[in-house]
Design a protein around this motif. Structure first.
Motif, PDB file in Angstrom:
ATOM      1  N   GLU A  95      22.920   8.133 104.209  1.00 12.59           N
ATOM      2  CA  GLU A  95      23.122   7.877 105.834  1.00 12.59           C
ATOM      3  C   GLU A  95      21.708   7.711 106.271  1.00 12.59           C
ATOM      4  O   GLU A  95      20.557   8.291 105.414  1.00 12.59           O
ATOM      5  CB  GLU A  95      23.562   9.174 106.472  1.00 12.59           C
ATOM      6  N   GLU A  96      21.345   7.245 107.386  1.00 10.56           N
ATOM      7  CA  GLU A  96      19.938   6.865 107.832  1.00 10.56           C
ATOM      8  C   GLU A  96      18.979   8.295 107.984  1.00 10.56           C
ATOM      9  O   GLU A  96      19.653   9.109 108.553  1.00 10.56           O
ATOM     10  CB  GLU A  96      20.070   6.012 109.215  1.00 10.56           C
ATOM     11  N   LYS A 144      31.227  14.480 101.269  1.00 11.65           N
ATOM     12  CA  LYS A 144      31.713  13.896 102.397  1.00 11.65           C
ATOM     13  C   LYS A 144      32.966  14.009 102.733  1.00 11.65           C
ATOM     14  O   LYS A 144      33.701  14.449 103.708  1.00 11.65           O
ATOM     15  CB  LYS A 144      31.345  12.587 102.649  1.00 11.65           C
ATOM     16  N   THR A 149      30.195  14.069 107.208  1.00 12.64           N
ATOM     17  CA  THR A 149      28.923  13.359 106.908  1.00 12.64           C
ATOM     18  C   THR A 149      27.804  14.139 107.368  1.00 12.64           C
ATOM     19  O   THR A 149      28.156  15.453 107.963  1.00 12.64           O
ATOM     20  CB  THR A 149      28.936  12.194 107.935  1.00 12.64           C
ATOM     21  N   HIS A 304      34.183   6.449 109.070  1.00  9.62           N
ATOM     22  CA  HIS A 304      33.532   5.293 109.329  1.00  9.62           C
ATOM     23  C   HIS A 304      34.220   4.965 110.863  1.00  9.62           C
ATOM     24  O   HIS A 304      33.531   4.027 111.352  1.00  9.62           O
ATOM     25  CB  HIS A 304      33.370   4.136 108.719  1.00  9.62           C
TER      26      HIS A 304
END
Length: 429
Positions: A95-96, A144, A149, A304
């Motif tokens: 993840e960013e 996850k 997340t 997502h």
């Protein structure tokens, strides 16, 4: 989690060598510690925890520097691994701004020099980047599945909640990693499907439709036999990681024969004198106990898109629903148990037909599925993987007491791994 493959482990032991092992495992969030004196805030999780604070900060700074330096040459694809004589480091940004780093010790072989003194030789080429990068990605996917997340945890309770969840999950999960056994199959993350004739498949599909109609709170269903998937209503990526959990963790903990006359409890109280052997692998242990606790693990799917938080109940089939009650479990037991007992007989018959056609003569032990072991090793071996439906088949693993034979096979498998990387294969995301 990497499945234990005994052949490789015995080979290492027979050589008097030290196999690959986990050295460090850490989670970073670089934006959290940009100011001087706040470097420790970047660390979300660090294993082993006994490492001194200053050393943790130095190691984290080195990892961050490597990633940032490689971004100079490839902004969209930073470093995935770093090779050193003693270790191999693997980097992943699932993840960013959230990084995972896994440090694996290279295997060691002890040799004697001409003067008789022991010499340590690091087997740097034994570790394959794609294999262990896939293992690192699986670590995130498994987290996850049960926790959601990283970003969602921060939104719900801040960084402290995320740290708490990481500590709780990875403290136990890292103990299940068998890095010395990882190989080509860990890259694929495939699913073994059970072949059925049309009529038996339609019976199963009809059974699932009737069950979901009778129990409206069931959201998704998966049907497995012999640790092989027959039906799934889940998205492919969610089923892939759930299948990994079921076949490498949950099922092995609940091994139990189900054939008539074995040590399974017969449920003779069902109407029509139809006996069944169903029980919950997650949920109440005794449906007749009014105080039985209905505890089911939470899982997170479609993260997502819809980001669904559901509950997992395993009763020969896998279903998901909002928090269930004891009354619901009784209903599920009465609806599912008798029908699955009849279906198990049909599937087992098909299982025997498949094995006779394959030239095997198996002995069967049933646990929601049938487990078999052939008396002779197959003459030909193969690995099959279909990246469209994740179907996976292999005959590359076979128990053997001959350590030298195992070592030859291990080397051949490593060679196949390297050759396989030249194939036009692209893993789905």
């Amino acid at each position: 989690m990497a499945a234990r493959r005994p052949g490789r482990e015995r080979a290492w032991a027979a050589q008097g060598s030290v196999p690959a092992a986990l050295a460090e495992f850490l989670h970073l969030n670089p934006p959290s510690g940009r100011e001087n004196g706040e470097e420790e805030n970047k660390i979300l999780f660090y294993h082993p925890n006994e490492v001194e604070k200053n050393e943790k900060i130095r190691n984290v700074g080195l990892c961050e520097a490597i990633v940032q330096f490689t971004r100079t040459f490839s902004p969209s694809k930073p470093a995935k691994s770093l090779h050193t004589q003693k270790n191999r480091q693997f980097f992943n940004e699932p993840e960013e701004h959230f990084w995972m780093v896994m440090v694996v010790r290279n295997p060691i072989i002890e040799k004697q020099s001409k003067d008789g003194k022991p010499v340590i030789e690091y087997q740097e080429e034994e570790l394959l980047d794609k294999v262990y990068s896939s293992v690192l990605q699986q670590c995130y996917s498994m987290y996850k599945l049960f926790n959601g997340t990283f970003l969602k945890a921060v939104e719900d309770g801040g960084v402290e909640l995320l740290k708490e969840r990481l500590e709780k999950f990875f403290h136990r999960y890292l103990q299940t990693l068998h890095l010395q056994s990882c190989d080509l199959l860990d890259i694929f993350g495939g699913i073994s499907f059970f072949p059925l004739d049309k009529m038996t498949y339609l019976k199963i599909q009809s059974f699932i439709n009737r069950m979901e109609e009778s129990l409206s709170i069931v959201k998704y269903t998966a049907f497995l036999y012999n640790d092989q998937l027959i039906w799934s209503g889940l998205e492919q990526d969610d089923m892939r990681i759930l299948y990994k959990y079921l076949t490498t963790s949950l099922f092995p903990r609940h091994m139990e024969p189900e054939l008539a006359g074995r040590d399974s409890p017969i449920r003779a109280e069902m109407p029509g004198n139809l006996q069944h052997y169903g029980r919950f692998l997650t949920g109440p242990l005794n449906l007749n106990d009014p105080d039985a606790k209905c505890r089911f693990p939470k899982i997170f799917v479609n993260t997502h898109d819809a980001y669904e938080e559901l509950h997992l109940i395993v009763y020969k089939v896998t279903t998901f629903f909002p928090p269930p009650t004891l009354d619901f479990c009784r209903r599920l037991d009465s609806v599912v148990g008798p029908q699955l007992t009849v279906l198990a007989s049909d599937i087992c018959e098909q299982f025997n037909i498949n094995k006779r056609m394959s030239g095997f003569n198996p002995s069967l032990t049933v646990f929601v599925t049938c487990l078999y072991r052939s008396e002779k090793e197959p003459q030909f071996k193969f690995i099959y993987f279909n990246h469209m439906n994740l179907a996976e088949k292999t005959l590359c693993y076979f128990e053997s007491k001959n350590a030298n034979l195992i070592e030859v096979k291990r080397r051949n498998f490593n060679a196949a791994e390297r050759k396989g990387f030249s194939l036009p294969y692209k893993r789905q995301k």
